[in-house]
Design an enzyme around this catalytic site. Sequence first.
Site, PDB file in Angstrom:
ATOM      1  CG  ASP A  28      32.439 122.440  56.809  1.00  0.00           C
ATOM      2  OD1 ASP A  28      32.573 121.812  55.743  1.00  0.00           O
ATOM      3  OD2 ASP A  28      32.998 122.117  57.880  1.00  0.00           O
ATOM      4  CG  ASP A  30      33.687 115.745  59.046  1.00  0.00           C
ATOM      5  OD1 ASP A  30      33.767 115.855  60.284  1.00  0.00           O
ATOM      6  OD2 ASP A  30      33.986 114.704  58.439  1.00  0.00           O
ATOM      7  CB  SER A  61      30.438 118.583  51.876  1.00  0.00           C
ATOM      8  OG  SER A  61      31.529 117.688  52.065  1.00  0.00           O
ATOM      9  CG  ASN A  62      35.842 121.483  49.520  1.00  0.00           C
ATOM     10  OD1 ASN A  62      34.986 122.073  48.857  1.00  0.00           O
ATOM     11  ND2 ASN A  62      37.031 122.008  49.769  1.00  0.00           N
ATOM     12  CE  LYS A 202      33.549 123.601  51.995  1.00  0.00           C
ATOM     13  NZ  LYS A 202      32.944 123.295  53.314  1.00  0.00           N
TER      14      LYS A 202
HETATM   15 MG   LIG Z   1      34.756 120.998  57.929  1.00  0.00          MG
END
Ligand SMILES: [Mg+2]
Length: 287
Positions: A28, A30, A61-62, A202
Site C-alpha cells: 500500500d 498512503d 492504491s485504491n 482492495k
Molecule cells: Mg493506506
Amino acid sequence: MIPRQGRPDHPARERRGRRGPYRAVICDLDGTVYRGGRPLPGAVEALARLRAAGTRVLFVSNNPTRTAASYADRLRTLGVDAAPADVLTSGAVVVDWLLAQAPGARVLLVGEPSLHAELAERGIALVDGGGDADVVVVSFDRTFDYRKWMEAFRALRGGARFVATNPDPTCPVDGDEVPDCGGIIAALEASAGRRVEVVVGKPSPVMARAALDRLRVVAHEVLVVGDRLETDVSLGARNGLDTALVLTGVSRRADVPSAVDQPTYVLDDLAAVPSLVVSGPAGGRGD
Ligand SMILES: [Mg+2]
C-alpha cells in the site's frame, strides 16, 4: 517451520499459519510508504532492501484520482525507485475490468478529470448524462454534485450496470480525512434502490487477481503490506495471501481484535518488513 520474525500479536485469532518465503510484496502507499507527502521513517530504505534481495514490489492504491505514472513520479521524488508498471491503482483496474467484462460499453463516469482521461486514453466510450449509459462507474470524486448524482441515478434506474473503483468511506489527507468513494456508492444505492455490482479496489478479488497477474507469482508467495484492516488486510485474507498490518496509518493495534479479517502479522512499520520477507519467517529465501 517455526516463525522467527514477526510478532504473533493475536495468535488466537490468526487466520492461518504463515507461509512464505515471500517472493513478492503488494505494498500500500498512503499510510504505509508515506504520509502527508513525506516518507515514513525507514520506508525508503526498507523498499531498497527488498528490491536488493530480489523481492518484487507492486504498489497498490485504491485512490483512482492519480495515475500509475503520477504515483511513480511521486515515489521517485521521495527516493523510491519506481516505474509506472510498479504501480496498480483502482482506476487502472476498473479500465481492465470494463475492457474484459463490458467491451464496447458506453460508460457514465462519476469521477475526477484524471480518471476520465485514463478511461478515454484506453478507448472507453464515455457519455455525458445518464440516459444512454450501459455502465455507471463510481469513484472517489471531489467534484461530486447533485447533477452527477442525478445523471448516475437515471442511468441506474434505466438498467445500467453499477461498478465502483473503491469501497473506502474516507481518504486520509494530511492528518485529516475526507469523504471517499464509499459515500458516493451509498448515496446511489439509497436513491436508485440498487446494490453496487462490483467494487474493483482492495479488498476485491478483482484487485488481487490483477496484482498477482502483474507480479507473475502465486498467492502463497506474496505478502500484502498495508495500514488499513478493512482494505489491505482483507485483500489478503479474502484472497489467500498473507498480510502484514503496519501501524503507521489508519488502523491501530487496538482495532485488530475486532477486525473481520485478521492480519498474519502486526508490525510497527514498513521498516520491519524486509527481515520478515528476506530472512524469515519460513527459513529464509533461496532454501
Ligand atoms: Mg493506506
